[in-house]
Design an enzyme around this catalytic site. Structure first.
Site, PDB file in Angstrom:
ATOM      1  N   TYR A  41       0.806  -1.220   0.000  1.00  0.00           N
ATOM      2  CA  TYR A  41       0.000   0.000   0.000  1.00  0.00           C
ATOM      3  C   TYR A  41       0.844   1.276   0.000  1.00  0.00           C
ATOM      4  CZ  TYR A  41      -3.417  -3.507   1.347  1.00  0.00           C
ATOM      5  OH  TYR A  41      -4.204  -4.629   1.390  1.00  0.00           O
ATOM      6  N   SER A 113      -2.325  -6.476   9.391  1.00  0.00           N
ATOM      7  CA  SER A 113      -3.221  -6.926   8.336  1.00  0.00           C
ATOM      8  C   SER A 113      -2.410  -7.618   7.245  1.00  0.00           C
ATOM      9  CB  SER A 113      -4.041  -5.742   7.810  1.00  0.00           C
ATOM     10  OG  SER A 113      -5.121  -6.168   7.011  1.00  0.00           O
ATOM     11  N   TYR A 114      -2.412  -7.110   6.001  1.00  0.00           N
ATOM     12  CA  TYR A 114      -1.644  -7.753   4.924  1.00  0.00           C
ATOM     13  C   TYR A 114      -0.171  -7.877   5.310  1.00  0.00           C
ATOM     14  CZ  TYR A 114      -0.345  -8.812   0.041  1.00  0.00           C
ATOM     15  OH  TYR A 114       0.129  -9.401  -1.108  1.00  0.00           O
ATOM     16  N   TRP A 160     -11.974  -3.163  -0.422  1.00  0.00           N
ATOM     17  CA  TRP A 160     -10.574  -3.358  -0.796  1.00  0.00           C
ATOM     18  C   TRP A 160     -10.394  -3.250  -2.306  1.00  0.00           C
ATOM     19  CZ3 TRP A 160      -8.077  -7.242  -3.663  1.00  0.00           C
ATOM     20  CH2 TRP A 160      -6.673  -7.202  -3.624  1.00  0.00           C
ATOM     21  N   ASP A 246     -11.949  -5.899  15.800  1.00  0.00           N
ATOM     22  CA  ASP A 246     -11.229  -6.197  14.569  1.00  0.00           C
ATOM     23  C   ASP A 246     -11.930  -7.338  13.844  1.00  0.00           C
ATOM     24  OD1 ASP A 246      -9.334  -6.702  12.568  1.00  0.00           O
ATOM     25  OD2 ASP A 246      -8.056  -7.872  13.915  1.00  0.00           O
ATOM     26  N   HIS A 277     -10.155  -2.639  13.243  1.00  0.00           N
ATOM     27  CA  HIS A 277      -9.060  -3.105  12.388  1.00  0.00           C
ATOM     28  C   HIS A 277      -8.139  -1.974  11.961  1.00  0.00           C
ATOM     29  CE1 HIS A 277      -7.270  -6.139   9.708  1.00  0.00           C
ATOM     30  NE2 HIS A 277      -7.154  -5.170   8.811  1.00  0.00           N
TER      31      HIS A 277
END
Length: 559
Positions: A41, A113-114, A160, A246, A277
């Site tokens: 990102y 997260s990712y 997303w 989350d 989250h």
């Protein structure tokens, strides 16, 4: 503080196949342990309160933030699903960093997260110089399938994809023609209309010309969209963190418990706050102020992680006596435990008492239902008029707001039943697992059962605490759909994950039962084809054998 730290941009790290990935480096004049963040990102956009590069620098670590393959400054081809390649790139980045003159040979992987998923995947490849992992808010494909029972987190996925489409169009102006720009603008302004498309694959996002994501594949819920790793493959200390609101809360906690069980000799830590989250992990969530001590900053989450890894690196790893720090909502205080769930937890059942209808509660009574006692409550779910998503465990990429937000306005709906205990004479501390067992019959072959545990305040507000879903056709086997014969009574289990919530004196323990939560979850069409007008379904809840089960701690253990 680290006043001699310097910043270096576009630092190149070669991968085993010759592709060069680039990142930014913060380093001091002396070799130091390095914390690696990897993100698709944008390496200059990391803003989570879990851990930032400057936190590492101030603690005496170096920090390296890398764009993943094919993203921003890095070479190579990016694909939305390439977990095997991401694992290899993470492994190679660790070993490259360990060999640099600014690293003392100690490497930590970190991310949210990712980025947290990449850290776990890379750790499972066992890079020789990896000393630890700090992963927040992560999940695996297998845990997600169990949690969702064949459903899709629709708003999460759409949000997303729209986010990635906006990023793609901004970085590829040759595709920014009037039609693409207008289509993306409409999706950003009103994503829910696109999510109402039937079939889902006919939504407008699939018409975005040149967009490299396979929208149809992602909406199919196919295997491989989320990764897997073996807990016993990770042989370094692991610090995981999440929040009770989350979307990946339960799977992150399972990451901790599975890792600690597989490698009991290796230190593991877990911190769970009252957060949603990623992003700002503040003390205000939804419509509740949990007190200033509830924020990640106040609890010192970045420093706790870095201190944990420093101690692990400086001495022989010793399993800490207190592995878990969790925030007990309702009491609004931090608690510590030696495991999750904490030792001393007692499983406590509450049986349903029939009598619920639109706006009228049924009962929720401690204990199991007496043999032979029964009654039925009924609601009708229409896929064309689903219950709107509100609060709870959501990802806020779209238009939804996570956290404790009042649900009482949903109780008068004809497609929602609710059950309440009597006002509590003493506090009940729910700390651990939450689950529901419902005995149901339908007049259609399929629907969803979506259940929410709520804290019903004396003023009438109902704040969500935990939730879960079971898609009836996958009630026994996630790989083999089994339609339910009309009128047949089935016993359905709903896993509602974990929580830590005090239900205070005068409050009521409650559950809401319905068949939808849209657009957080895709609509069940009740057995109709995806391209047909979906019919409504009549759902009957049979009180006998239907119960809520809560992990509780004796009140003296949490005061």
């Amino acid at each position: 503080m680290n006043p001699d730290a310097t910043w270096h941009s576009d630092v190149e790290s070669p991968m085993r196949d010759g592709v060069v990935l680039r990142g930014d480096l913060w380093r001091s004049a002396r070799p130091a342990p390095v914390v690696i963040f990897r993100t698709p990102y944008g390496r200059r956009k990391i803003s989570s309160d879990v851990l930032k590069p400057m936190d590492c620098v101030e603690f005496g670590f170096a920090a390296f933030v890398q764009d993943t393959r094919g993203r921003f400054g890095s070479e190579g081809e990016w694909k939305p699903i390439m977990w095997d390649q991401e694992a290899l790139d993470t492994h190679d980045t660790v070993e490259w960093a360990a060999a640099q003159p600014w690293c003392d040979g100690t490497v930590i992987l970190a991310g949210t997260s990712y980025g947290g998923i990449l850290s776990m995947l890379g750790a499972a490849t066992r890079p020789p110089h990896l000393a630890g992992v700090a992963a927040a808010m992560v999940t695996t494909g297998s845990r997600d399938r169990v949690e969702l029972s064949g459903a899709l987190r629709l708003d999460h996925l759409f949000g997303w994809m729209i986010f990635m489409a906006a990023d793609w169009l901004a970085r590829n102006p040759e595709h920014a023609d009037a039609d693409n720009a207008a289509l993306l603008g409409s999706l950003l302004a009103d994503p829910v209309t696109a999510m109402r498309s039937l079939p889902l694959t006919a939504n407008p996002l699939a018409r975005l010309r040149g967009f490299p994501l396979d929208v149809e594949q992602l909406l199919s819920g196919s295997e491989g969209a989320l990764p897997e790793w073996e807990p016993d493959a990770i042989k370094v200390p692991v610090f995981v963190s999440t929040g009770w609101y989350d979307v990946y809360a339960s799977s992150t906690i399972d990451t901790f418990t599975a890792g600690a069980a597989a490698n009991p000799e290796i230190p593991h830590r877990l911190v769970v706050g009252p957060w949603a989250h990623t992003g700002p992990l503040q003390h205000i969530q939804g419509e509740v102020n949990f007190g200033v001590a509830a924020s990640a900053t106040a609890v010192g989450l970045p420093g706790r992680q870095l201190d944990f890894f420093r101690r692990c690196a400086e001495s022989a790893p010793v399993r800490p006596a207190r592995q878990v720090d969790y925030f007990l909502m309702g009491a609004d205080q931090w608690m510590s435990a030696d495991q999750w769930p904490p030792s001393g937890v007692v499983s406590r059942p509450f049986r349903l008492v029939s009598g619920a209808s639109a706006g009228v509660p049924g009962g929720l009574v401690s204990g199991r239902a007496p043999v032979g006692e029964d009654g039925t409550d009924t609601f009708v779910y229409d896929p064309l008029s689903p219950v709107p998503s509100r609060g709870g465990r959501l990802l806020h990429l779209g238009r939804l707001a996570p956290g404790p937000i009042d649900l009482s306005r949903q109780c008068p709906r004809a497609d929602t039943l609710h059950y309440l205990s009597a006002p509590l004479a003493e506090p009940v501390d729910v700390v651990g697992a939450v689950s529901m067992t419902l005995r149901v019959s339908l007049d259609r072959p399929d629907t969803d059962l979506f259940v929410r545990l709520v804290d019903r305040y004396p003023d009438g507000r109902m704040l969500p605490v935990a939730d879960g879903i079971t898609r009836v056709r996958f009630r026994d086997d996630l790989t083999t759909p089994q339609p339910l014969a009309p009128g047949e009574i089935a016993t359905i289990a709903i896993d509602m994950g974990y929580t830590a919530q005090r239900f205070d004196i005068g409050h009521r323990i409650g559950v809401l039962v319905t068949s939808s939560n849209f657009p957080h979850v895709d609509r069940n069409l009740n057995g109709a084809p995806a391209d047909a007008d979906p019919p409504p379904v009549t759902v009957r809840i049979h009180a006998a054998g239907s119960s809520l089960t809560l992990d509780t701690l004796p009140s003296e253990r949490t005061r």
